[in-house]
Design a protein around this motif. Structure first.
Motif, PDB file in Angstrom:
ATOM      1  N   PRO A 676       0.802  -1.231   0.000  1.00 16.34           N
ATOM      2  CA  PRO A 676       0.000   0.000   0.000  1.00 16.34           C
ATOM      3  C   PRO A 676       0.833   1.277   0.000  1.00 16.34           C
ATOM      4  CG  PRO A 676      -0.095  -1.093   2.130  1.00 16.34           C
ATOM      5  CD  PRO A 676       0.671  -1.990   1.237  1.00 16.34           C
ATOM      6  N   ASN A 677       2.098   1.181   0.419  1.00 18.73           N
ATOM      7  CA  ASN A 677       2.894   2.403   0.469  1.00 18.73           C
ATOM      8  C   ASN A 677       3.994   2.465  -0.572  1.00 18.73           C
ATOM      9  OD1 ASN A 677       1.330   3.229   2.509  1.00 18.73           O
ATOM     10  ND2 ASN A 677       2.898   3.218   4.093  1.00 18.73           N
ATOM     11  N   HIS A 678       3.940   1.602  -1.522  1.00 15.93           N
ATOM     12  CA  HIS A 678       4.918   1.649  -2.604  1.00 15.93           C
ATOM     13  C   HIS A 678       4.655   2.888  -3.443  1.00 15.93           C
ATOM     14  CE1 HIS A 678       7.024   0.625  -6.315  1.00 15.93           C
ATOM     15  NE2 HIS A 678       7.704  -0.252  -5.624  1.00 15.93           N
ATOM     16  N   GLY A 679       5.715   3.471  -3.942  1.00 18.83           N
ATOM     17  CA  GLY A 679       5.596   4.699  -4.722  1.00 18.83           C
ATOM     18  C   GLY A 679       4.551   4.608  -5.812  1.00 18.83           C
ATOM     19  N   SER A 680       4.552   3.507  -6.524  1.00 15.08           N
ATOM     20  CA  SER A 680       3.611   3.386  -7.638  1.00 15.08           C
ATOM     21  C   SER A 680       2.169   3.293  -7.152  1.00 15.08           C
ATOM     22  CB  SER A 680       3.958   2.166  -8.484  1.00 15.08           C
ATOM     23  OG  SER A 680       5.274   2.269  -8.950  1.00 15.08           O
ATOM     24  N   THR A 681       1.959   2.633  -6.043  1.00 19.20           N
ATOM     25  CA  THR A 681       0.605   2.541  -5.485  1.00 19.20           C
ATOM     26  C   THR A 681       0.117   3.919  -5.077  1.00 19.20           C
ATOM     27  OG1 THR A 681       1.247   0.404  -4.565  1.00 19.20           O
ATOM     28  CG2 THR A 681      -0.851   1.319  -3.845  1.00 19.20           C
ATOM     29  N   LEU A 682       0.996   4.632  -4.419  1.00 14.54           N
ATOM     30  CA  LEU A 682       0.613   5.970  -3.973  1.00 14.54           C
ATOM     31  C   LEU A 682       0.314   6.870  -5.161  1.00 14.54           C
ATOM     32  CD1 LEU A 682       3.182   6.479  -1.074  1.00 14.54           C
ATOM     33  CD2 LEU A 682       0.780   5.849  -0.914  1.00 14.54           C
ATOM     34  N   ASP A 683       1.129   6.751  -6.200  1.00 18.61           N
ATOM     35  CA  ASP A 683       0.868   7.557  -7.393  1.00 18.61           C
ATOM     36  C   ASP A 683      -0.476   7.230  -8.000  1.00 18.61           C
ATOM     37  OD1 ASP A 683       4.318   7.381  -8.485  1.00 18.61           O
ATOM     38  OD2 ASP A 683       3.287   8.764  -7.122  1.00 18.61           O
ATOM     39  N   ALA A 684      -0.771   5.956  -8.037  1.00 16.57           N
ATOM     40  CA  ALA A 684      -2.056   5.566  -8.617  1.00 16.57           C
ATOM     41  C   ALA A 684      -3.206   6.145  -7.804  1.00 16.57           C
ATOM     42  CB  ALA A 684      -2.160   4.050  -8.672  1.00 16.57           C
ATOM     43  N   LEU A 685      -3.064   6.061  -6.491  1.00 18.77           N
ATOM     44  CA  LEU A 685      -4.108   6.613  -5.636  1.00 18.77           C
ATOM     45  C   LEU A 685      -4.222   8.111  -5.837  1.00 18.77           C
ATOM     46  CD1 LEU A 685      -3.448   4.570  -2.402  1.00 18.77           C
ATOM     47  CD2 LEU A 685      -5.513   4.536  -3.795  1.00 18.77           C
ATOM     48  N   ASN A 686      -3.073   8.716  -6.013  1.00 20.39           N
ATOM     49  CA  ASN A 686      -3.060  10.152  -6.244  1.00 20.39           C
ATOM     50  C   ASN A 686      -3.868  10.500  -7.501  1.00 20.39           C
ATOM     51  OD1 ASN A 686      -1.651  12.913  -5.841  1.00 20.39           O
ATOM     52  ND2 ASN A 686      -1.325  12.405  -7.978  1.00 20.39           N
ATOM     53  N   ASN A 687      -3.614   9.748  -8.521  1.00 19.71           N
ATOM     54  CA  ASN A 687      -4.331  10.022  -9.765  1.00 19.71           C
ATOM     55  C   ASN A 687      -5.814   9.709  -9.651  1.00 19.71           C
ATOM     56  OD1 ASN A 687      -1.836  10.665 -10.589  1.00 19.71           O
ATOM     57  ND2 ASN A 687      -1.674   9.122 -12.187  1.00 19.71           N
ATOM     58  N   LEU A 688      -6.134   8.742  -8.845  1.00 19.34           N
ATOM     59  CA  LEU A 688      -7.553   8.456  -8.606  1.00 19.34           C
ATOM     60  C   LEU A 688      -8.202   9.645  -7.912  1.00 19.34           C
ATOM     61  CD1 LEU A 688      -9.929   6.533  -8.699  1.00 19.34           C
ATOM     62  CD2 LEU A 688      -9.144   5.520  -6.570  1.00 19.34           C
ATOM     63  N   GLY A 689      -7.419  10.212  -7.027  1.00 19.99           N
ATOM     64  CA  GLY A 689      -7.933  11.402  -6.353  1.00 19.99           C
ATOM     65  C   GLY A 689      -8.211  12.510  -7.340  1.00 19.99           C
ATOM     66  N   TYR A 690      -7.324  12.627  -8.268  1.00 17.85           N
ATOM     67  CA  TYR A 690      -7.523  13.634  -9.298  1.00 17.85           C
ATOM     68  C   TYR A 690      -8.784  13.329 -10.111  1.00 17.85           C
ATOM     69  CZ  TYR A 690      -6.573  16.626 -13.286  1.00 17.85           C
ATOM     70  OH  TYR A 690      -6.679  17.557 -14.278  1.00 17.85           O
ATOM     71  N   LEU A 691      -9.013  12.062 -10.313  1.00 21.30           N
ATOM     72  CA  LEU A 691     -10.218  11.659 -11.027  1.00 21.30           C
ATOM     73  C   LEU A 691     -11.469  12.100 -10.279  1.00 21.30           C
ATOM     74  CD1 LEU A 691     -11.836  10.041 -13.118  1.00 21.30           C
ATOM     75  CD2 LEU A 691     -11.465   8.034 -11.722  1.00 21.30           C
ATOM     76  N   TYR A 692     -11.474  11.805  -9.002  1.00 22.87           N
ATOM     77  CA  TYR A 692     -12.639  12.213  -8.199  1.00 22.87           C
ATOM     78  C   TYR A 692     -12.843  13.709  -8.322  1.00 22.87           C
ATOM     79  CZ  TYR A 692     -12.704   7.694  -5.854  1.00 22.87           C
ATOM     80  OH  TYR A 692     -12.781   6.360  -5.581  1.00 22.87           O
ATOM     81  N   HIS A 693     -11.731  14.380  -8.260  1.00 25.69           N
ATOM     82  CA  HIS A 693     -11.769  15.828  -8.393  1.00 25.69           C
ATOM     83  C   HIS A 693     -12.431  16.204  -9.701  1.00 25.69           C
ATOM     84  CE1 HIS A 693      -9.475  19.433  -6.747  1.00 25.69           C
ATOM     85  NE2 HIS A 693     -10.263  19.927  -7.687  1.00 25.69           N
ATOM     86  N   GLY A 694     -11.953  15.560 -10.759  1.00 31.76           N
ATOM     87  CA  GLY A 694     -12.520  15.865 -12.069  1.00 31.76           C
ATOM     88  C   GLY A 694     -13.988  15.528 -12.166  1.00 31.76           C
ATOM     89  N   GLN A 695     -14.391  14.496 -11.471  1.00 40.08           N
ATOM     90  CA  GLN A 695     -15.791  14.096 -11.523  1.00 40.08           C
ATOM     91  C   GLN A 695     -16.668  15.001 -10.674  1.00 40.08           C
ATOM     92  OE1 GLN A 695     -15.497  10.038 -10.185  1.00 40.08           O
ATOM     93  NE2 GLN A 695     -16.187   9.266 -12.154  1.00 40.08           N
ATOM     94  N   GLY A 696     -15.999  15.841  -9.901  1.00 39.84           N
ATOM     95  CA  GLY A 696     -16.764  16.744  -9.066  1.00 39.84           C
ATOM     96  C   GLY A 696     -16.972  16.219  -7.660  1.00 39.84           C
ATOM     97  N   ASP A 697     -16.439  15.027  -7.385  1.00 39.70           N
ATOM     98  CA  ASP A 697     -16.587  14.507  -6.035  1.00 39.70           C
ATOM     99  C   ASP A 697     -15.455  15.051  -5.178  1.00 39.70           C
ATOM    100  OD1 ASP A 697     -16.478  11.104  -4.625  1.00 39.70           O
ATOM    101  OD2 ASP A 697     -16.907  13.077  -3.727  1.00 39.70           O
ATOM    102  N   LEU A 698     -15.605  16.304  -4.813  1.00 36.02           N
ATOM    103  CA  LEU A 698     -14.514  16.988  -4.125  1.00 36.02           C
ATOM    104  C   LEU A 698     -14.296  16.432  -2.721  1.00 36.02           C
ATOM    105  CD1 LEU A 698     -15.290  20.590  -5.353  1.00 36.02           C
ATOM    106  CD2 LEU A 698     -13.403  19.110  -6.053  1.00 36.02           C
TER     107      LEU A 698
END
Lengths: 856, 188
Positions: A676-698
């Motif tokens: 769960p704390n590997h760099g790539s996992t965190l990056d993926a989660l980060n981008n998912l967060g950006y997705l939520y942001h884009g979807q309006g789920d702030l």
């Protein structure tokens, strides 16, 4: 053979034509036959029949002849046995020979009875075979009698008597043991693990007794460890091997002076095979092999003596999928590996030590053989390492990092394939020892194991492979890659530099191997932020690929892509695009050869299309997806990593549903396989967060980024670009919910951290500035907003990487000017910013703020 | 080494079909082959096949006593091939004869695992076939003797007969045509 053999006919001519025809093909052959055979139909048919027979598949004789050869030898040997002398019925000294029991390599064993009228005793009567009784053998035989007769131990077959036959051949009389070899005993009775270990403990006591009397057994193998029906353990043939001292021979096997191979190949310790000094350590080694066999039921090396020079694999490996796996994994693995260590200095120093460890294990106490845990120093890579993506330029910056991850996994697999069998064994054991990639919750806990293993691996590589530089180079490179995949770039660089030096020496500075290492090293430096050095290295690898002979088109393509990706990082869009297109054009013909590079190049080309309006006449994203699925398989780690990249790209394109699908499919795989704390996992989660942001789920984005921020601070400490990135994203989620007071300090933190951690000319520093400017606008702090926006603009103008960001900066300047009353100037800036923004999709509220014209 | 000189001379004698030469060759080589085979048998683990080629090589090294040079090795490989053929054929003929009750005692096979009749038949058929081949070209017979009876590889056969590997491959192909054709038209 039939009398009408075709060879007896027009033999000469037939053979000549047939032979001639064999050397010709197709049309040429037909013409030749036409010429030679003229009108002679039967002749031609015969030749064609021969040709057909010759060229058809199948060898009717080979198998049978081989079988016949084998049977011949076996039967002749069996007849040898019958023809051998048989002393049954004879009497020597106080012994009466009853019957022959076995014929060994050197000696024959008979069952004998004591015959002096005093008491009844059964014994094993061992006599050297005829022809093998040279003078020195006999002399040693006698000399060792003393030693053997001094060994008295319940688990050692006792020496009873010795003498000579009338023809002078010596004989030994030993306690008769009626039992089965220990391995057979255990399997026939289905003994459970602990009982087997108890038996071995008795063997070890016996060995220790002998060692303390300075007797080395030298041939500890199952057939020399018998167990009686009552469960008594007896060690046989004690010191017999020592009687016949090894001498050098052309085949390298241990031979006696008579030239006869003695040592049971495969069972000897490495130093025995190397004819080095044999000490008690070799008995311990053999005890380790015995332990292995008792645990798994199989011999570790499968009869291949050349494997003995390398480490025994952990027994738990053979037991995967069975109930025993859990019991053996860990302590028993460690005990076995320590006993049977290829390096005598690393073994148990005495049989007693090994016995004690087994007793500890049985009592549930800690075992001495486990390696020390190193304290795991998570180095703060201050000022280095963006593995991350700031909010708006989500995909672009992640390029190098992902390529490293993807390339690392496949490079490691590829390398393992290329290494010689022995080396492969080395690396494979290294990575298969107790679950290095099994996830555990704290990153620390899991990574320590791997780091331990890697440190051990490094040591061993350096110590053991001094004479094999090529192997060393390849292994150092492999270990380097694994460090890289663990985000440990400093170590990765050190090792890779070392490998590079070796390779330069071995293959020359312009070789393919050196180019490949330069490439990997370039990635590493880029990953730590040292762009200047990365530039030099990647430039050089491309130059080598371009101008060296013997570089395949695929290699050149890979070199181009590596350079192209780096140019991308530097913001040189045109050069990057050209190189990537060239690379893709070559690689797409054979996607399976370098899939990671192909996919990465396609994804970046896609970004060029969507961010920078560069026209491309195919759909790079779809192609990337197909390649990933087809080459890696839908469930692999590589596919998951690629999916994350695709998902991020889709997010940028606004295809949120598709993007979310990919994220939700890929992230569990990453969490499971990388942790769960590997760099790539965190990056993926980060981008998912950006997705939520884009979807309006702030609110969702805020939660996710907040959690991410916490994980990253724990992992990296405060001074790290990954953490800065999270501050920025976390802040943005809150900004867009209108809570400016909360978000401003977060954006500030991001900006300040980026400044410390990145190079001054890195445009990423500008990204939080845009947010700061925006927030200040909203709070009515117009002067500050303008200042921030101008600084951002200046930074962005210096590198032409993200024009749309420039546009945003410009528009923010314009808006702040407008609101301070400079409408004309402000308006003009805003208007001209549209050209910069182009068709890039900006997140709310920028489109409105910048009055981006809506596409009609 | 005197032994290797003997082998070369013996081989020549065998080639000249000198009376008793083959027996002599067998006498010289056979004991070592046998002893070494024995140790291979002793060391092997159940289920593994006996590596007879390894046995041949070890026998060579044993005889050469560390003074191996190319000539000796060539001679030896050829000799070993000839000896093995001789042994195998002898053995097969005895079995076949025993089956037909000609009064010869067959060798017992207690330790040996099943020897099928096909194997003996194949050995004899191959032996006959190779002799026929030698009438077309003696080289064909020699090549196949090395390949089949001693189990030598292409490279080793090339060494043993002083040919290039390419030539060996060609000759093998050529011989196979004849051999298989002979099988088709109904072998002995």
């Amino acid at each position: 053979m039939a009398a009408d053999s075709p060879t007896t006919g027009c033999g000469g001519a037939l053979d000549r034509i047939y032979t001639g025809a064999l050397e010709r093909r197709g049309g040429e052959r037909r013409r030749y036959l036409d010429e030679q055979c003229r009108a002679d139909e039967p002749l031609r048919r015969e030749v064609e029949a021969l040709l057909d027979a010759a060229e058809r598949e199948g060898d009717p004789f080979a198998e049978q002849i081989q079988a016949a050869r084998e049977h011949l030898f076996r039967s002749l040997l069996a007849s040898d046995a019958k023809a051998e002398e048989d002393l049954s019925g004879q009497r020597f000294q106080n012994w009466r020979i009853e019957r022959r029991l076995a014929r060994g390599g050197l000696a024959t064993v008979y069952l004998a009875q004591r015959d002096d009228g005093e008491f009844v005793q059964q014994a094993a009567f061992k006599v050297l075979r005829r022809g093998l009784d040279t003078e020195d053998v006999v002399a040693r035989f006698r000399a060792e009698r003393q030693i053997l007769s001094s060994l008295e131990h319940p688990s050692i077959a006792r020496f009873l008597d010795g003498g000579a036959l009338p023809d002078g051949r010596p004989y030994l009389v030993l306690e008769y043991v009626d039992g089965r070899p220990i391995t057979d005993h255990c399997s026939e009775r289905g003994l459970e693990l602990r009982d087997r270990l108890r038996l071995l403990i008795r063997v070890l006591r016996a060995l220790h007794h002998a060692h303390s009397h300075l007797v080395v057994h030298r041939d500890v193998k199952p057939s020399n460890v018998l167990v009686s029906a009552e469960g008594e353990v007896k060690l046989l043939d004690f010191g017999i091997a020592k009687l016949l001292e090894p001498g050098p021979s052309p085949t390298g096997a241990l031979h006696t002076r008579t030239g006869v191979a003695l040592l049971t190949p495969g069972y000897g310790s490495p130093e025995q095979h190397a004819r080095a000094t044999v000490t008690t350590g070799s008995d311990i080694y053999q005890a380790g092999l015995l332990l292995y066999e008792l645990l798994t039921g199989e011999f570790p090396f499968d009869g291949d003596p050349s494997a003995v020079a390398f480490q025994v694999p952990p027994p738990s490996q053979r037991l995967r999928g069975t109930a025993l796996y859990r019991q053996v994994r860990g302590d028993l693995d460690a005990i076995t590996l320590r006993a049977a260590h290829a390096d005598p200095a690393q073994r148990y120093t005495s049989a007693d030590e090994m016995r004690l460890d087994l007793e500890h294990f049985l009592a549930g106490r800690p075992v001495q053989a486990q390696p020390d845990r190193f304290s795991y120093r998570l180095r703060k890579l201050a000022g280095r390492n963006p593995w991350l993506m700031p909010l708006l330029a989500v995909v672009v910056l992640g390029t190098i990092a992902y390529v490293v991850t993807l390339t690392v996994y496949s490079a490691r697999l590829e390398r393992e394939r290329q290494l010689a069998a022995a080396a492969q064994q080395f690396m494979v054991e290294l990575f298969r020892s107790p679950d290095p990639f099994a996830p555990a919750d704290p990153a620390r806990g899991r990574d320590i194991r791997v780091v331990d293993t890697l440190e051990l691996g490094q040591r061993r590589v350096r110590e053991e492979l001094g004479a094999q530089p090529e192997l060393r180079a390849a292994l150092l490179a492999s270990i380097s890659d694994v460090y890289a995949s663990l985000d440990q770039h400093a170590e990765a660089i050190d090792l890779r530099e070392e490998a590079l030096a070796l390779e330069t020496e071995l293959h020359g500075p312009r070789s393919a191997q050196v180019a490949s290492s330069l490439r990997a090293l370039g990635y590493q430096y880029a990953a730590t932020g040292d762009m200047e050095r990365a530039d030099v290295l990647l430039e050089r690898q491309l130059e080598i690929a371009r101008s060296s002979r013997g570089v395949s088109p695929a290699d050149l393509a890979v070199a181009r892509i590596a350079s192209g990706l780096h140019e991308e990082r530097r913001g040189n869009l045109d050069r990057s695009h050209e190189l990537l297109l060239q690379g893709v054009a070559t690689l797409r013909a054979e996607p399976a050869s370098h899939p990671n590079e192909l996919v990465e190049a396609l994804i970046v080309l896609e970004q060029h299309r969507s961010f920078a309006d560069v026209p491309i006449d195919f759909d790079p994203l779809r192609e990337a997806e197909q390649v990933a699925r087809r080459v890696f398989g839908a469930d692999s780690l590589q596919a998951a990593l690629v999916q994350v990249r695709l998902a991020s790209s889709l997010t940028n394109r606004g295809e949120y549903d598709a993007s979310e699908q990919h994220f939700l499919a890929a992230i569990p795989v990453l969490e499971a396989r990388l942790g769960p704390n590997h760099g790539s996992t965190l990056d993926a989660l980060n981008n998912l967060g950006y997705l939520y942001h884009g979807q309006g789920d702030l609110a969702g984005a805020e939660r996710l980024h907040g959690e991410l921020l916490a994980r990253k601070i724990t992992k990296y400490g405060e001074q790290h670009s990954a953490v800065a990135d999270s501050y920025q994203n976390f802040g943005s989620a809150i900004t867009h919910q209108g809570r400016y007071d909360e978000s401003l300090p977060l954006h500030r933190k991001a900006y300040e951290t980026f400044k410390v951690v990145l190079n001054e000319d890195n445009y990423v520093i500008a990204v939080p500035l845009l947010s700061i400017a925006y927030v200040q606008l909203r709070r009515g702090e117009l002067a500050e907003a303008e200042a921030a926006a101008r600084e951002a603009l200046a930074r962005l103008q210096a590198t032409p990487a993200a024009r749309h960001l420039q546009g945003v900066a410009q528009c923010l300047v314009g808006v702040s000017l407008e609101r301070r009353g400079q409408a004309a100037e402000g308006g003009a800036l805003i208007a001209s910013s549209h050209a910069l923004i182009g068709s890039a999709s900006l997140p709310e509220p920028y489109p409105e703020l910048c009055r981006v014209p809506v596409e009609g | 080494m005197t032994e290797s000189l003997d082998i070369a001379a013996l081989l020549e004698a065998v080639g000249r079909s000198e009376h008793g030469a083959m027996d002599e060759l067998v006498r010289v080589i056979y004991p070592d082959l046998r002893r070494i085979a024995h140790f291979h048998l002793v060391k092997e683990r159940p289920g593994h096949t006996l590596n007879t080629t390894a046995i041949v090589h070890e026998a060579y090294l044993r005889l050469a006593g560390g003074n191996a040079n190319w000539n000796d090795r060539e001679h030896f490989l050829r000799a070993a091939s000839a000896v093995m053929r001789h042994l195998l054929v002898d053995y097969a003929r005895q079995r076949e004869a025993a089956k037909r009750g000609s009064g010869l005692r067959p060798l017992t096979l207690t330790d040996a695992g099943p020897a099928t009749d096909d194997d003996s038949v194949a050995v004899i058929a191959l032996d006959d076939a190779l002799r026929e081949l030698s009438r077309i070209d003696q080289r064909l017979e020699q090549v196949m003797e090395c390949r089949y009876f001693a189990g030598l590889s292409t490279r080793e056969t090339a060494e043993a007969l002083g040919m290039s590997e390419r030539t060996v491959e060609r000759e093998v192909l050529r011989a196979k045509g004849y051999l298989k054709r002979a099988l088709q038209s109904g072998g002995g």
